[in-house]
Every structure is written in C-alpha cells, then in structure tokens.
Scaffold this motif. Sequence first.
Motif, short mmCIF file in Angstrom:
data_model
loop_
_atom_site.label_atom_id
_atom_site.label_comp_id
_atom_site.label_asym_id
_atom_site.label_seq_id
_atom_site.Cartn_x
_atom_site.Cartn_y
_atom_site.Cartn_z
N UNK A 253 29.37 11.22 31.98
CA UNK A 253 29.72 12.49 31.33
C UNK A 253 28.48 13.34 31.08
N UNK A 254 28.67 14.66 31.12
CA UNK A 254 27.57 15.60 30.90
C UNK A 254 27.20 15.70 29.42
N UNK A 255 28.22 15.62 28.56
CA UNK A 255 27.98 15.81 27.14
C UNK A 255 28.61 14.66 26.34
N UNK A 256 28.14 14.54 25.10
CA UNK A 256 28.68 13.51 24.21
C UNK A 256 30.16 13.72 23.96
N UNK A 257 30.56 14.97 23.75
CA UNK A 257 31.97 15.26 23.45
C UNK A 257 32.86 14.92 24.64
N UNK A 325 30.11 2.82 40.72
CA UNK A 325 28.66 2.90 40.54
C UNK A 325 28.01 3.76 41.63
N UNK A 326 28.51 3.62 42.84
CA UNK A 326 27.97 4.44 43.93
C UNK A 326 28.28 5.92 43.68
N UNK A 327 29.49 6.20 43.22
CA UNK A 327 29.85 7.58 42.91
C UNK A 327 28.96 8.16 41.82
N UNK A 328 28.66 7.37 40.80
CA UNK A 328 27.84 7.88 39.70
C UNK A 328 26.43 8.22 40.17
N UNK A 329 25.90 7.44 41.09
CA UNK A 329 24.58 7.73 41.63
C UNK A 329 24.58 8.99 42.46
N UNK A 333 29.81 13.94 38.34
CA UNK A 333 31.05 14.67 38.07
C UNK A 333 32.23 14.07 38.84
N UNK A 334 32.00 13.77 40.12
CA UNK A 334 33.06 13.15 40.93
C UNK A 334 33.40 11.76 40.39
N UNK A 335 32.39 11.07 39.89
CA UNK A 335 32.61 9.74 39.31
C UNK A 335 33.53 9.83 38.10
N UNK A 338 37.02 10.53 39.17
CA UNK A 338 37.63 9.35 39.78
C UNK A 338 38.10 8.37 38.70
N UNK A 339 37.29 8.19 37.67
CA UNK A 339 37.67 7.29 36.57
C UNK A 339 38.96 7.77 35.91
N UNK A 340 39.06 9.08 35.69
CA UNK A 340 40.27 9.63 35.10
C UNK A 340 41.47 9.43 36.02
#
Length: 489
Positions: A253-257, A325-329, A333-335, A338-340
Amino acid sequence: MESGKKSLEELTTAGVFHVPEYQRYYSWTEPEWDDLWTDLYTLPPDKQHYFGTIIIQKTDETESGGSTGGYGSSREKPINLLIDGQQRLTSLALLVRSMTECLEEIAPETDHEAEILADVEEMRETLLVEDNIYQLQLLDEEDNKYLEWLLTGHDVHEPDRPSQRKMIEAKEYFDDQLDDLTASPDVDPVDVATELKQLWETILELELMVYVVDAANPEKATLIFDSVNDRGRSLSTFDKTKSFLMRMAYLAADTESEAQATIRRIRQSFGEMYNDHQTMLESPYVTDISDDAVQRYHFISYFDWSNSDEYSDPAFLSELKEHIRKLRQEDPRACLEYIKDYTNSLERGFNALSKVLDCTGDDEISTLVQRIHRLRHATKFYPLLLKAWPNLDDDGRRELLNAIETYIFRVYSIGNHRSHTGESSLYVRTRNISEDSPADIWVSQSRLPNESIRGRLTVSTIPFSRGSVLESELAGPSVSLLLLQRTPS
C-alpha cells in the motif's frame, strides 16, 4: 503490559480478551484436548510448560462490571483483542470450569470445604468471570452466549453449529478426565483436591511469549502473526493465507490509511468465509470438509497452475506467495489490486460452495445435489460448482447438475473407471472457462469425458419400468438408461 515472556497469571492482569470476528471459530478436537490435558496433568512439579505465543492488540475501550446486588463499586477492565491464542485460551477456560465443578462437588466431603471453595473462587475470578465480566469473549454473539453458559453452569441447548458442538465436547472431555480421578470408591477427596490445586498452579505458571500491539498500530499484529505462525506452527493453509495477504497488503500500500483499509477488508472477507465454512460443516453431504480443501478447489478453478500441475495444499500456497511477491517487486499497485481481487474471488467461491452444500430441501435443485452426492465422486466437481454457481440461474444450475450426474454415472458407476480418471482434464477445463460464462458452456464441459476416458465404450439402451428402483435412483422419469460398457480389446 509490555511484550515479552509472561506467565498466564501475568497475562490475565492485562484485562479481558475479545476474539475478533475475523478469527476462525472454535475448532479444537480430541487430539488437541488430549495433548493439553496430558501436558498439564503429567508435568513434573519442578518444570514449566511453554504454552506458545499469544498476540494481543490493545484497544481504547474498557468493560465495566460490579456487584449485581446494588453494593460494591463498579469496576473497569481494559479490552484487548486476542489476535492469536483463541483456541488455547478457550480450551483452558473450559478445563478450569470442569475443575471448579469437580472441586465444588467434593469439597463438602472434606474437612477443608472453606479452603477448597476459596480456591474455586480464585479460579473463577482469574480465568472465567469476575464482577460479571467474562475474561474471554467471542465476538460472534451466538457462540459467545454458548460459551458463557458453559462457563457459568447454565443448562445449554443442543448446539446449533459445529463450533458450539466442539465447545461442549471439549467440556465433556475434561469432565471425563476429572471423573476418572474420582471414580475409585477408595479415593480420598482431599487427595483429588490437592491434585487439582497443583494443576491450577501449573496453569497459572504456564510460560507464554506475549506480543502486545498498540491500539494505534493494528497492522503490526498482522506482521507479528505472520512472522510467528508461518514458521512451523500448526496453522491451516487457509489461516496462513489470511496472514500473508494482510502482510503483503501492508507492504504494497502507498499510505497507512490504504493499508489499514485493505487489511480490514481482508479480515471481513475471511470472517464471512469462516461463516460459510460453518455452513458447509453442517451439510449432510460431507462428513468433514476443511477450509484448506475449499481453498484448494478455488485455486484449481482460478489460478494458472499449468506450469506445475500442482494444486495440493502446500503447493498452491507457495504458488500464490511467489506470484504476489513478484507482483510487489514489479508493481506494488498491481499487487494490491491482485490481493483485493483474489480475496473477493475466494470469498465468492466459499459462499458458492456453501450454498450448494446447503441445498437440502425438497426442490428439484436440492434433489439433484443429493443425487450427485449419493453417486459419490461429487467432490471432483466442487471446483467447477464454486466457479459456475454464482452466475447461473436456476435453469442453468439444473442443467449443470444433470450433466454432472450423467458424467459421474457413465464414467464411474457404469464405466468402472478409477476414481481419479478424468480429474486433471476436468480441472483444466474448469480453470480455463470464464466464471461469467453462460450455462451451455459449463454444461458442455461437464457432459462428456474426453477421448482417453471414453476408450472403447459402446452405448446400449436398457428399458425399465416406471417406478422401479433403478428409475427412482438414477434416471428420474425416463424410460430408458444409457449404459456404457467396455468392449473386449
């Protein structure tokens, strides 16, 4: 309370413990109860038993209680969320309740009744209920009320769900162990009371590794849970998936919220899935079905496992982790998206299969669900059903169930093929079909086996009379039945 090694007695001073709704229901069974009883009852006096990790999250809330008779001051206790430890503490509370009942029964038979009853009161106030405040509370209202009844000696109704059944069975198990202590006519009640006092001291001295998370930093509990429980602890693959998704959402995530919002959504979804799993466990069509198994059916339906042909429990979690993990690297944002999407898809799958297994009425769809289960081999079609069911109307569902019944009957009942015949082909076709495909696409994929399954089969027509056993069991109102037979090589 600060994080660190604590005794159970020290833990109880932190306040009361509420089990969040997104945690699984009570699920321990006899092997776990037996381990707990054996470990505690047989522990040498000079030894201390390590009771594992407990993770609690502070809240800004308190719970008030006090005397119900109008005298005495009201008391407040801090509320903590119990992130990890629900199964152990619930079981321990049920054991202590059995101990208090046993001591109350034998106390009048001794010359130490007042002392024994004082010990009973200490046990009750430390681990069960004090000033009308329950030390352990489940946020599922029905289960919490059932637990309260068990812990206070109220008559309980027949359990309405598997988690309640397991709680009452746990209590009965501990009752049986204590009955064995008092079963002999020569047993001295004082000796029994002494043994239970020693057992209580063992319980108070249980060694814990307690992690305390501040109310302002709830996502830290997720990170701790994942790092502690993903290294050899006996968690289900499903639970490990939940903690992994929350941790990766926090990192992507970009932000804490945004991180906290996504984690809350994951928790809500898994809470709904635990509810759906309870519904499945109540179904007459399955004796037992794990949440790991349902997740595996979903994995078969949605995930591209074509490079590995592996869809067993450990393998599919490894595949999922590697992909995320590959997506997060590459693209955080796409990661996160995908999780959602994965979480929403998994929730739909659990809900769909729970609805299939809850078809127990006298309507046509329920009759078809019953028939495919009576023919066995229905579980092979669970990946297909959980993917297709949400987007089909009643006509489409009837068509699909009829096609599945025909497939099972022709391939396994009459064709006498081995139980795994056609499974991989069916899974591949299920995976490759879009979930919003119309009914005729799903039916076409379930109607006929592939060439390797058919082999050398001939089709013959066998007439039979209306109302016969064969008609009622397998063919409904039809007056003929397709019979597949092997021809000689």
